[in-house]
Enzyme design. Structure first.
Site, short mmCIF file in Angstrom:
data_model
loop_
_atom_site.label_atom_id
_atom_site.label_comp_id
_atom_site.label_asym_id
_atom_site.label_seq_id
_atom_site.Cartn_x
_atom_site.Cartn_y
_atom_site.Cartn_z
N PRO A 92 7.51 107.33 29.49
CA PRO A 92 6.48 107.47 30.20
C PRO A 92 6.78 108.80 31.51
CG PRO A 92 6.45 105.20 29.92
CD PRO A 92 7.82 105.92 29.30
N GLY A 96 8.83 106.36 37.06
CA GLY A 96 10.03 105.79 37.68
C GLY A 96 11.12 105.51 36.58
N LEU A 97 10.87 106.35 35.65
CA LEU A 97 12.07 106.20 34.56
C LEU A 97 12.68 107.48 34.35
CD1 LEU A 97 9.84 104.30 31.61
CD2 LEU A 97 11.43 103.43 33.43
N ALA A 101 14.63 113.98 36.05
CA ALA A 101 15.95 114.16 35.89
C ALA A 101 16.46 114.43 34.34
CB ALA A 101 16.89 112.98 36.46
N ASP A 143 19.70 109.30 39.05
CA ASP A 143 18.60 109.60 37.75
C ASP A 143 19.62 110.67 36.81
OD1 ASP A 143 17.09 108.11 39.38
OD2 ASP A 143 15.28 109.15 38.73
#
Ligand code: PMV
Length: 305
Positions: A92, A96-97, A101, A143
């Protein structure tokens, strides 16, 4: 010249978000899922940029993705070419995953591969930092490090990532609340609460750091029940920091009811994703979560560990 692909990993914070801002360690790992960029010469002689299924106006200087593409394209010495670029995510986005990056690493990789040029690690770090800054003012580098290396480990602001090796693969179910979130807002809310309440909040932060250290140890030993218990304890403490939300709590409880031995928010909170640890029951937990979340992914932590 034919099409060239550059890939990079997404990331998940398993334990320790927010406390990491105050110098505590966070347990974080790359995800097998992430971002893939395909670069080929444009068939029609006109530049073309696709973000998943969306076509972007390449010359849109205000668009972060277009800016990022230009940085990578120029760095690879391809500035003058009309390229056909497709960017695909299997995590997604904006939740925040580490999607930005992952794109910041995959874009230079794809451009340099297309140009048949070697991309040294130091140069990749430089470029991915420059691209990440298009999206975030001051990225910690966590990240981008995980996007590039696929590692798993304990991260501190002072020492960066100390990689660890999982004794057994750790599979996680990730579900998106669908609620947008701002890392900056959540971080400043915690700072304000710490300022107002002092010691209890400082102790909560320390306890989260301790949980992250214990979690790293559990992963190294392959003790998943202990990791699950630590995730649940961490969720309680994040709730004490007021970064959880009704939607997060709902998904966390759906996951636990369906058999997860650990479930918590991941990243800044306030929205975004939850993670669930459900060894052997990933499919059941994912099926239950799908009734309440549009995006549910089962993935393995630490793509290269
Ligand atoms: O949701 P993300 O990936 O932006 O994670 C934020 C993690 C925090 O600990 C809340 C902030 C930080 O800079 O580490």
């Amino acid at each position: 010249m034919s099409g060239s692909v550059g890939k990079a990993f997404g990331k998940v914070i398993v334990l320790g978000e927010h406390a990491v801002v105050y110098g505590e360690p966070a347990l974080a790992g790359a995800l097998a899922a992430g971002c893939a960029v395909d670069v080929r010469k444009s068939e029609h002689g006109l530049p073309h940029l696709m973000l998943d299924t969306r076509v972007l106006e390449v010359s849109d200087a205000d668009n972060g993705v277009c800016k990022s593409m230009k940085i990578a394209q120029d760095a690879a010495g391809l500035g003058a070419l009309a390229l056909d670029v497709t960017i695909r995510f299997d995590v997604p986005v904006g939740a925040g995953l580490g999607s930005s990056a992952a794109m910041a690493v995959a874009l230079p990789r794809a451009m340099f591969a297309f140009a048949a040029k070697t991309l040294e690690t130091a140069r990749l770090i430089e470029l991915s930092t420059q691209i990440e800054r298009v999206f975030h003012g001051n990225p910690s580098g966590l990240d981008a490090h995980l996007a590039r290396t696929g590692e798993l480990g304990l991260f501190t602001k002072k020492d960066g990532l100390q990689a660890i090796r999982a004794k057994e693969p750790v599979r996680l179910v990730i579900a998106d609340t669908g609620v947008g979130r701002s890392t900056q807002t959540q971080v400043s809310n915690v700072a304000a609460r710490r300022e107002r309440l002092g010691r209890p909040i400082e102790r909560t932060i320390e306890a989260i750091g301790e949980i992250a250290r214990m979690g790293a140890d559990a992963v190294t030993k392959g003790d998943l029940p202990r990791l699950g218990e630590l995730m649940n304890a961490n969720q309680g403490l994040l709730s004490a920091l007021s970064v959880s939300s009704q939607e997060i709590e709902h998904l966390v409880h759906v996951a636990r009811k369906a058999g997860a031995i650990g479930s918590k928010l991941t990243g800044a909170g306030g929205g975004g994703c939850i993670i669930a640890l459900a060894p052997g029951k990933e499919e059941e937990v994912a099926a239950s979560l799908r009734q309440h979340s549009k995006t549910v992914v089962i993935t393995t932590l630490g793509a290269t560990s």
